[in-house]
Design a protein around this motif. Structure first.
Motif, short mmCIF file in Angstrom:
data_model
loop_
_atom_site.label_atom_id
_atom_site.label_comp_id
_atom_site.label_asym_id
_atom_site.label_seq_id
_atom_site.Cartn_x
_atom_site.Cartn_y
_atom_site.Cartn_z
N ARG A 85 5.38 6.10 -0.71
CA ARG A 85 5.81 6.45 0.65
C ARG A 85 6.95 5.53 1.08
O ARG A 85 7.06 4.41 0.61
N ILE A 104 9.08 2.98 3.32
CA ILE A 104 8.66 1.80 4.08
C ILE A 104 9.44 1.76 5.38
O ILE A 104 10.66 1.90 5.38
N TYR A 141 0.84 -1.20 0.00
CA TYR A 141 0.00 0.00 0.00
C TYR A 141 0.88 1.26 0.00
O TYR A 141 0.69 2.18 -0.79
N ASN A 142 1.89 1.27 0.89
CA ASN A 142 2.77 2.44 0.97
C ASN A 142 3.64 2.57 -0.28
O ASN A 142 3.86 3.69 -0.76
N GLU A 143 4.12 1.44 -0.79
CA GLU A 143 4.93 1.48 -2.02
C GLU A 143 4.12 2.06 -3.16
O GLU A 143 4.61 2.89 -3.93
N ARG A 176 1.95 4.21 -3.07
CA ARG A 176 1.77 5.66 -2.92
C ARG A 176 3.10 6.39 -2.83
O ARG A 176 3.13 7.57 -2.46
#
Ligand SMILES: [Fe+2]
Ligand SMILES: [Fe+2]
Length: 194
Positions: free
Chosen positions: A178, A180, A172-174, A176
């Motif tokens: 963002r 890790i 999810y973060n990757e 976007r």
């Protein structure tokens, strides 16, 4: 009997502390996580009271101001690296563990470790910590595409459920762009190795 009374008193004190520190919305989340964690503890033959205790306290510091997190971390000697300086609210986990120690006299390392590990995970985290980590992600008000799959996994295998939750959070973060959290990455590697 005496132990039962002691345990009930401590659970009540933890509940009171959470209620006093949190908005109604976040306190309600806390109680749902506590109920979920306690249920998972029973399914997986862990101590339900100590699991519930960790869950009641896990977000007790969640509504602290960002500057206050860094101040408390410095005053209490809590580790704050690059990720914590970038996102001080990551510290709500270790600050909550410290509140549990200072305000309720809790010295049970499994309980404190579970509170500390609940946001990012921690390589080597114990079963109680895994139960709390997973309960926080699947409590009944959580709604996201893979939550039902996680709920099923949680009843079967806490390690697998935690690994799946971490994979989901990382991708999810990757997705976007963002960064890790290194603890999350290391925890996933640890879970996949063992
Ligand atoms: Fe949290
Ligand atoms: Fe939470």
């Amino acid at each position: 009997m005496e132990n039962r009374a002691k345990s009930d008193t401590l659970l009540q004190a933890a509940d009171d502390l959470a209620r006093s520190k949190l908005s109604g919305k976040r306190y309600a989340h806390t109680v749902r996580v506590a109920d979920t964690a306690e249920r998972l503890a029973r399914v997986h033959h862990l101590d339900p009271d100590r699991t519930r205790l960790a869950a009641l306290l896990h977000d007790a510091a969640r509504e602290t101001e960002p500057e206050e997190f860094l101040r408390l971390a410095e005053r209490w000697g809590l580790p704050a690296g690059e990720p914590e300086r970038e996102s001080p609210k990551l510290l709500h986990a270790s600050v909550a563990a410290e509140l549990a120690r200072r305000e309720l006299g809790i010295e049970d390392e499994e309980v404190l470790g579970a509170i500390r590990a609940h946001t990012t995970g921690c390589p080597g985290m114990g079963p109680l910590a895994l139960a709390l980590y997973v309960a926080d992600k699947i409590e009944p008000a959580r709604h996201y595409p893979s939550v039902e799959r996680l709920r099923e996994l949680a009843s079967e295998d806490l390690r697998e459920a935690a690994a799946e939750a971490l994979r989901r959070a990382i991708s999810y973060n990757e997705g976007r762009g963002r960064s890790i959290n290194p603890d999350s990455r290391e925890t996933l590697v640890w879970l996949e190795e063992a």
